[in-house]
Design a protein around this motif. Structure first.
Motif, mmCIF file in Angstrom:
data_model
loop_
_atom_site.group_PDB
_atom_site.id
_atom_site.type_symbol
_atom_site.label_atom_id
_atom_site.label_comp_id
_atom_site.label_asym_id
_atom_site.label_seq_id
_atom_site.Cartn_x
_atom_site.Cartn_y
_atom_site.Cartn_z
ATOM 1 N N THR A 1 26.396 3.365 44.407
ATOM 2 C CA THR A 1 26.008 2.108 45.050
ATOM 3 C C THR A 1 26.762 0.898 44.501
ATOM 4 O O THR A 1 27.353 0.147 45.285
ATOM 5 C CB THR A 1 24.481 1.903 44.984
ATOM 6 N N CYS B 1 24.440 9.298 44.664
ATOM 7 C CA CYS B 1 24.417 8.171 45.602
ATOM 8 C C CYS B 1 24.059 6.880 44.866
ATOM 9 O O CYS B 1 24.667 5.828 45.099
ATOM 10 C CB CYS B 1 23.399 8.411 46.713
ATOM 11 N N LYS B 2 23.072 6.963 43.982
ATOM 12 C CA LYS B 2 22.658 5.784 43.219
ATOM 13 C C LYS B 2 23.785 5.307 42.307
ATOM 14 O O LYS B 2 24.002 4.111 42.144
ATOM 15 C CB LYS B 2 21.414 6.094 42.396
ATOM 16 N N ASP C 1 20.970 4.812 55.078
ATOM 17 C CA ASP C 1 19.977 5.664 54.423
ATOM 18 C C ASP C 1 19.682 6.847 55.344
ATOM 19 O O ASP C 1 19.090 6.677 56.411
ATOM 20 C CB ASP C 1 18.718 4.858 54.148
ATOM 21 N N TRP D 1 23.796 7.923 52.404
ATOM 22 C CA TRP D 1 23.152 8.126 51.117
ATOM 23 C C TRP D 1 21.653 8.324 51.294
ATOM 24 O O TRP D 1 21.128 8.190 52.402
ATOM 25 C CB TRP D 1 23.419 6.921 50.213
ATOM 26 N N GLU E 1 17.806 7.727 48.780
ATOM 27 C CA GLU E 1 17.205 7.197 47.555
ATOM 28 C C GLU E 1 17.062 8.263 46.474
ATOM 29 O O GLU E 1 17.211 7.988 45.293
ATOM 30 C CB GLU E 1 15.836 6.581 47.879
ATOM 31 N N TRP E 2 16.795 9.492 46.847
ATOM 32 C CA TRP E 2 16.558 10.566 45.877
ATOM 33 C C TRP E 2 17.846 11.141 45.286
ATOM 34 O O TRP E 2 17.819 11.940 44.365
ATOM 35 C CB TRP E 2 15.754 11.700 46.516
#
Length: 140
Positions: free
Chosen positions: A72, A68-69, A92, A61, A63-64
């Motif tokens: 989680t 993916c978010k 990450d 995944w 952060e952007w």
């Protein structure tokens, strides 16, 4: 007897299959081997965890990445249902570009299931916790 890498000191532990659900601790540092949460694989510990005989499901995944978010909390819920039969990790791809490159990660989210450092299965796209668990179990 499956081997399991410790979440704290990364040492390898042999745990009898029938004792995996007994909340085993690391023989070296005493830390719990399972915490119901994914481990964060890094260049320093990835091979130790992926090389264990216990299957390891890794979510690649960044952060952007919106999907993916969204995935989680689903992946974390899957960890609670899959442990202690599986180790789960969230890698990450921005922080660990070398590992992502080693496995040819081109799109995220992507999941790879490993056993003894060998890729068993791969899938892409976000999915709910029940589907993650079903997918992982169907490949072991």
């Amino acid at each position: 007897m499956p081997t399991v890498a410790c979440l704290q000191c990364n040492s390898t532990n042999r745990v009898p299959q029938e004792r995996l659900s007994d909340n085993p601790n690391c023989g070296r540092c005493g830390a719990p081997l399972f915490q119901g949460m994914p481990v964060t694989p890094t260049a320093a510990n990835f091979d130790r965890h992926a090389n264990a005989e216990l299957p390891m499901l890794v979510d690649f995944w960044a952060e952007w990445c919106g999907p993916c978010k969204m995935m989680t909390p689903q992946f974390e819920a899957a960890a609670q249902s899959l442990e202690p039969s599986f180790r789960l990790g969230k890698l990450d791809t921005e922080a660990e570009q070398q590992i992502a490159g080693r496995y040819g990660i081109r799109g995220i989210p992507a999941m790879i299931l490993f056993r003894s450092c060998k890729e068993i299965a791969r899938t892409s796209g976000a999915m709910p916790a029940a589907q993650i668990a079903q997918w992982a179990r169907s490949h072991v």
